[in-house]
Design an enzyme around this catalytic site. Structure first.
Site, short mmCIF file in Angstrom:
data_model
loop_
_atom_site.label_atom_id
_atom_site.label_comp_id
_atom_site.label_asym_id
_atom_site.label_seq_id
_atom_site.Cartn_x
_atom_site.Cartn_y
_atom_site.Cartn_z
N ASN A 150 119.36 81.05 -11.76
CA ASN A 150 120.54 81.37 -10.94
C ASN A 150 121.31 82.59 -11.46
O ASN A 150 121.83 83.38 -10.68
CB ASN A 150 121.45 80.14 -10.80
CG ASN A 150 122.01 79.66 -12.11
OD1 ASN A 150 121.34 79.76 -13.14
ND2 ASN A 150 123.21 79.18 -12.09
N GLU A 248 122.35 72.45 -21.47
CA GLU A 248 123.37 72.80 -20.47
C GLU A 248 122.76 72.45 -19.12
O GLU A 248 121.84 73.13 -18.67
CB GLU A 248 123.67 74.30 -20.52
CG GLU A 248 124.02 74.85 -21.89
CD GLU A 248 125.51 74.82 -22.16
OE1 GLU A 248 126.27 74.62 -21.20
OE2 GLU A 248 125.90 74.95 -23.33
N CYS A 282 126.18 76.76 -11.71
CA CYS A 282 126.40 75.37 -12.15
C CYS A 282 127.87 75.01 -12.13
O CYS A 282 128.21 73.82 -12.11
CB CYS A 282 125.82 75.20 -13.55
SG CYS A 282 126.45 76.44 -14.70
N GLU A 460 127.97 75.40 -26.30
CA GLU A 460 127.65 76.76 -26.71
C GLU A 460 128.92 77.59 -26.53
O GLU A 460 129.98 77.05 -26.25
CB GLU A 460 126.45 77.29 -25.92
CG GLU A 460 125.20 76.48 -26.25
CD GLU A 460 123.90 77.04 -25.69
OE1 GLU A 460 123.89 78.12 -25.09
OE2 GLU A 460 122.86 76.37 -25.85
P1 NDP Z 1 114.98 73.82 -14.00
O1 NDP Z 1 115.40 72.68 -14.85
O2 NDP Z 1 113.98 73.58 -12.96
O3 NDP Z 1 114.40 75.00 -14.89
C1 NDP Z 1 115.10 75.59 -15.97
C2 NDP Z 1 114.11 76.24 -16.90
O4 NDP Z 1 113.30 75.23 -17.51
C3 NDP Z 1 113.14 77.18 -16.22
O5 NDP Z 1 112.83 78.25 -17.07
C4 NDP Z 1 111.95 76.28 -16.00
O6 NDP Z 1 110.77 76.97 -15.81
C5 NDP Z 1 111.94 75.49 -17.28
N1 NDP Z 1 111.21 74.24 -17.22
C6 NDP Z 1 110.87 73.51 -16.12
N2 NDP Z 1 110.22 72.40 -16.49
C7 NDP Z 1 110.13 72.41 -17.84
C8 NDP Z 1 109.55 71.54 -18.81
N3 NDP Z 1 108.95 70.41 -18.45
N4 NDP Z 1 109.64 71.86 -20.11
C9 NDP Z 1 110.27 72.98 -20.49
N5 NDP Z 1 110.83 73.87 -19.62
C10 NDP Z 1 110.77 73.58 -18.31
O7 NDP Z 1 116.32 74.42 -13.41
P2 NDP Z 1 116.45 75.57 -12.33
O8 NDP Z 1 115.77 76.81 -12.83
O9 NDP Z 1 116.10 75.03 -11.00
O10 NDP Z 1 118.02 75.88 -12.41
C11 NDP Z 1 118.97 75.19 -11.69
C12 NDP Z 1 119.62 74.13 -12.56
O11 NDP Z 1 120.22 74.71 -13.69
C13 NDP Z 1 120.75 73.42 -11.83
O12 NDP Z 1 120.66 72.04 -12.05
C14 NDP Z 1 121.99 73.97 -12.48
O13 NDP Z 1 123.11 73.13 -12.43
C15 NDP Z 1 121.53 74.17 -13.88
N6 NDP Z 1 122.38 75.12 -14.57
C16 NDP Z 1 123.21 74.65 -15.55
C17 NDP Z 1 124.08 75.51 -16.18
C18 NDP Z 1 124.97 75.04 -17.28
O14 NDP Z 1 125.47 75.88 -18.00
N7 NDP Z 1 125.20 73.75 -17.45
C19 NDP Z 1 124.15 76.93 -15.81
C20 NDP Z 1 123.23 77.30 -14.78
C21 NDP Z 1 122.39 76.42 -14.18
P3 NDP Z 1 110.31 77.36 -14.32
O15 NDP Z 1 111.40 78.13 -13.68
O16 NDP Z 1 109.11 78.18 -14.56
O17 NDP Z 1 110.05 76.06 -13.62
#
Ligand code: NDP
Length: 479
Positions: A150, A248, A282, A460
């Site tokens: 995002n 996070e 988020c 963080e």
């Molecule tokens: P995901 O959890 O799908 O993916 C996040 C990252 O983790 C990506 O790089 C993804 O790779 C990777 N990933 C996916 N599966 C695995 C696994 N099994 N093991 C290790 N890494 C993995 O989230 P999104 O990318 O869809 O992002 C949206 C989410 O992020 C929302 O829930 C949002 O709320 C949260 N978010 C939280 C924030 C915070 O600060 N709390 C800030 C911003 C977003 P790939 O993309 O290749 O699948």
């Protein structure tokens, strides 16, 4: 067609298996680059490079590490226009947002931690004539940094910069959905002569790269930002080897509006907190709670302004809402809108895809306002992460708090009131890691950042991040 490369041990390289994934531009629906579909071999090479680089990087003085990080910050600034255009194309966000927020903030993350380490200190605990204790903060080794799509470079650098500043080396995985600016960051590392192996960037999927990385025996700490389900998976994978974790995760943030607020300021900011970055932040306030005396006025005026938001091409300077990140994500958002209607919700505006001139295959969704739903329904409990908000009335402060706290999430909350005592009282009781009073997304990089409940684990930001990326060691000296 551009083919991106991993960046391992200071060199650009193709994945060991030779496979690539399509990278799609959300505004056009077209494949415009290929990214490495890396696997465990590439992760192993990156971790080995990071492990090899660790002794010399961690032995540098803070001032020397600071200089390296500042060179990266300065080069990001020099390439700002190019990075902003790449981020906007890769993610679908309005170019002006990438130019004014994402890329400047990525630069700031490096600059902030480059200077923070110059001001860090260690504690002493005096025991009078018996002796004294001092606490060393030592880096830990190879950090895994995994970030979502995002705010791609913004969140990637949010983790990498403090990990490096604290003296660790890093293997980082950007989201496969938005890899482009992470690739440009590897170009920048190369241009500024960043020491080889200190920051390695491996592209690919969660199962292909993320899992081998978080389970690698030479990776003792993981900083992850993403969805709660993925966070739970990583937590499970990391538990047997007691890795240090910072998670996070997702949110379903309340925006609590009392009748005595500055209505115009609240309305302007609530447009932002609801739909900035297509609602894909988020910290967006997706559940709007409005005190009954102003509820009808709010719904009427808010809906009118939402309906007037311009959905358009990310490159158009007039665009306020760009494309959502992918076709599956667009479908997920539209499915939630359909679910909201099944649950009895009323669509006040939006609720459908948008055909944007010149981009017939782009992933555009109209900003959507839904009323008439109970807090217990799925639409109000599950994270949609798109341009969709619900609005609900409340009668008392107690009810507002009960509704605001009634989800499994606890990332951020916003509240609007001109009553000073109520503002502090409600802020005190909201179950959230971050509360904004009469504002939203005003960030100070020194402050702790993170969520409670299922929105995350640990904090963080500022010195909290430097604490996460180091281990304290107490030393006692007898006098
Ligand atoms: P995901 O959890 O799908 O993916 C996040 C990252 O983790 C990506 O790089 C993804 O790779 C990777 N990933 C996916 N599966 C695995 C696994 N099994 N093991 C290790 N890494 C993995 O989230 P999104 O990318 O869809 O992002 C949206 C989410 O992020 C929302 O829930 C949002 O709320 C949260 N978010 C939280 C924030 C915070 O600060 N709390 C800030 C911003 C977003 P790939 O993309 O290749 O699948």
């Amino acid at each position: 067609m551009i083919t991106l490369r991993n960046y391992i041990d200071g060199a650009f390289c193709a994945p060991a298996n030779g496979r690539h994934l399509d990278n799609i531009e959300p505004a056009t629906g077209e494949v415009y680059s290929l990214i490495p579909d890396s696997g465990a071999d590439d992760v192993a090479a990156a971790v080995a490079a990071a492990k090899k680089a660790y002794p010399s990087w961690s032995a540098l003085t803070a001032a020397e590490r600071s200089k390296h990080l500042m060179r990266v910050a300065n080069r990001i600034e020099e390439r700002l226009e190019e990075l902003a255009a790449a981020e906007s194309r890769d993610n679908g966000k309005p170019l002006k947002l990438a130019r004014s927020v994402d890329i400047p903030r990525a630069r700031d993350n490096f600059a902030f931690y480059a200077t923070a380490i110059l001001h860090d200190w260690s504690e002493t605990h005096d025991m009078g004539t018996h002796g004294f204790n001092y606490t060393l903060r030592r880096p830990i080794g190879v950090a895994a940094c995994i970030s979502p799509w995002n705010l791609p470079l913004y969140l990637f650098s949010w983790k990498i910069a403090p990990a490096l500043a604290a003296g660790n080396t890093v293997v980082a995985k950007p989201s496969e959905v938005t890899p482009y600016t992470a690739y440009l960051l590897s170009e920048i590392l190369h241009e500024v002569g960043f020491p080889a192996g200190v920051l390695n960037i491996v592209h690919g999927t969660g199962p292909g790269v993320g899992e081998p990385l978080v389970t690698h025996p030479d990776v003792p700490m993981i900083s992850f930002t993403g969805g709660t389900a993925t966070g739970a998976r990583i937590n499970t994978l990391a538990a047997p080897s007691f890795k240090k974790l910072s998670l996070e995760l997702g949110g379903k943030n309340p925006n609590v509006i009392f009748a005595d607020c500055d209505f115009e300021a609240m309305l302007r900011t609530t447009l932002q907190s609801s739909f900035a970055n297509q609602g894909q932040i988020c910290l967006c306030g997706s559940r709007i709670l409005v005190e009954r005396p102003i509820y009808d006025r709010f719904v009427a005026e808010f809906t009118a302004r939402v309906a007037a938001l311009k959905v358009g091409l990310p490159s158009d300077p007039e665009t306020q809402v760009g494309a959502v990140v992918s076709a599956p994500h667009r479908d997920k958002i539209l499915n939630y809108i359909a679910l909201a209607q099944q649950e009895g919700g009323r669509i006040e505006c939006g609720g459908h895809p948008v055909d944007v001139d010149g981009a017939p295959n782009g992933y555009f969704v109209a900003p959507t306002v839904i009323t008439g739903l109970p807090m217990s329904c799925r639409t109000n409990q599950e994270e949609i992460f798109g341009p969709v908000v619900t609005v609900m009335p409340f009668d008392t402060e107690e009810e507002a708090l009960a509704l605001a706290n009634a989800t499994k999430y606890g990332l951020a909350a916003t509240l609007w009131t001109s009553n000073l005592q109520r503002a502090h009282r409600v802020a005190h009781e909201l179950e959230a890691g971050i509360v904004w009073i009469n504002s939203w997304l005003v960030r100070d990089l020194r402050t702790p950042f993170g969520g409670v409940k299922q929105s995350g684990l640990g904090r963080e930001g500022g010195f909290e991040a430097l604490r996460f990326f180091t281990e304290p060691k107490n030393v006692f000296v007898k006098l």
